[in-house]
Design an enzyme around this catalytic site. Sequence first.
Site, PDB file in Angstrom:
ATOM      1  N   GLU A   1      11.652   1.709   9.000  1.00  0.00           N
ATOM      2  CA  GLU A   1      12.585   2.445   9.114  1.00  0.00           C
ATOM      3  C   GLU A   1      11.123   4.025   9.335  1.00  0.00           C
ATOM      4  O   GLU A   1      10.593   4.340   9.128  1.00  0.00           O
ATOM      5  CB  GLU A   1      13.616   2.706   7.610  1.00  0.00           C
TER       6      GLU A   1
ATOM      7  N   LYS B   1       0.728  -2.099  -0.067  1.00  0.00           N
ATOM      8  CA  LYS B   1       0.177   0.369  -0.055  1.00  0.00           C
ATOM      9  C   LYS B   1       0.414   1.140  -0.055  1.00  0.00           C
ATOM     10  O   LYS B   1       1.865   1.580   0.787  1.00  0.00           O
ATOM     11  CB  LYS B   1      -0.581  -0.195   1.262  1.00  0.00           C
TER      12      LYS B   1
ATOM     13  N   GLU C   1      11.063  16.454  14.290  1.00  0.00           N
ATOM     14  CA  GLU C   1      11.798  16.289  12.623  1.00  0.00           C
ATOM     15  C   GLU C   1      11.033  17.617  11.826  1.00  0.00           C
ATOM     16  O   GLU C   1      10.034  17.498  11.549  1.00  0.00           O
ATOM     17  CB  GLU C   1      10.725  15.719  11.282  1.00  0.00           C
TER      18      GLU C   1
ATOM     19  N   CYS D   1      14.303  10.983   5.529  1.00  0.00           N
ATOM     20  CA  CYS D   1      13.937  10.806   6.922  1.00  0.00           C
ATOM     21  C   CYS D   1      15.654  10.858   7.716  1.00  0.00           C
ATOM     22  O   CYS D   1      15.685  11.278   8.711  1.00  0.00           O
ATOM     23  CB  CYS D   1      13.487  10.154   7.012  1.00  0.00           C
TER      24      CYS D   1
END
Length: 491
Positions: A260, A182, A393, A294
Amino acid sequence: MALTLADAALLRSQNLIDHQWRDAGLGARLPVSNPATGEMFASVPDSDAGDARLAVDAAAAAFPAWSRRPARERAQLIKRWHALIVASQEDLARIISTEQGKPLKEARGEVQYGASYVEWFAEEATRICGDIVAEAVPGRKLLVLKEPVGVVAAITPWNFPLAMIARKIAPALAAGCTVVAKPAEDTPLTALALAWLAQQAGIPAGVLNMVTASREHTPGVVDAWLTDSRVRKITFTGSTPVGKHLARESAATLKKVSLELGGNAPFIVFEDADLDAAVDGLMASKFRNGGQTCVCPNRVYVHEVVHDAFVERLAQRVGALHVGPATDEAAQIGPMINARAVDKIARHVEDAVAKGARVVTGGKRVRTADGPHYYAPTVLIDATPAMELSCEETFGPVAPIFRFRDEAEVIRDANDTPFGLAAYFYSNDIRRIWRVAQTLETGMVGINEGAIASEAAPFGGVKESGYGREGSRHGLDDYMHTKYLCHGQLG
Ligand code: SIN
């Protein structure tokens, strides 16, 4: 906005389940929007749990034959897929730019980068091997085999719409697993184009299945996979809270899990660094994909002795970056993924300024002819740990500079985060290099290098940035389990 491709067949608008292109069972549609404006330009199925289960039915049925197929045959099919991806580079780059906002030049790079994982794992498929262990008892042979885990569910993010899904599907197929995937709701078209190319390459029915779903329907799709004991592995790239949810829910059927997750990468410039190389490295790692990566540095620590010189050179380069529509050949910073993303960047900068940071360049929203979802590449100085951008972040083109005095202090600050994905530092002192590389609590470290990702290297984090590795031989291992055979009565 129109998306015109040389090969119009790449623009898919249905799920791929069991080799058939189909709408969602309930017929719902998910709009795909131009990130610069939020305006819809295409649509794909908005799938639900029923569609997700059909995908698993297909993957489970295909698994016995695919897993028993000789590795060399699997490798040849994956190589064919690789060749088709490379041949479609320009079209795929256009799809990436249009749905995600990555400047075209970078999008072409992403196609090459994603394709490199596909080629790598096609090659690795033929090198899968176990062990024969020295027997402890006469008349016995002890053998260790590597076997594919089974059906893999892959859930991928929007920031690398091609590379992230390619580097999950390719090792899974190479290992002999079958896949249900997905893609992110913001960027389904690139993934569907990849699935189409896999089908054209001859990947058999049911081996790769792909369903798309909206943010609202994604929990239903994912829960269908989490609760299905036929799914033996979940691989996910995305946020830490979602990763923790997947790990918790996978426990009920003890699936193998690779995660991750988020990062908060430090980038350290020591007083003995080559400043030009450090500026180059920061430009490459911070401003790639508009800072929506990331492994992007989120905190830039610069030694006080070189601080002003570094900031001056950096600000000059950052101020010269060209902001513009992603499909414009000259663009270096495209739109952010959506309005929420721009709001978050603006909130981080406002919070930092309110707490004492100073804007050297940028620091504001930008509207181009294409739309409002842009943010100016920004350098802030006098950043401190009290600011939101030091612990969360930003995922945007903002480089906050923290001034430091000594090595112990900067290492303590760099490691003072629950995250541990990537870290970078610049130094020319060989003893310091080894000391610092070993002390940083991250899965990856760039030493005098800002762009570290490679299909040949293990990509992944420690701490709350997750576990499991993608790329390299370790990336294949994550899709296999170890079986021990004890063959007795031989002597
Ligand atoms: C990634 O593979 O997650 C990041 C790629 C990059 O650093 O460009």
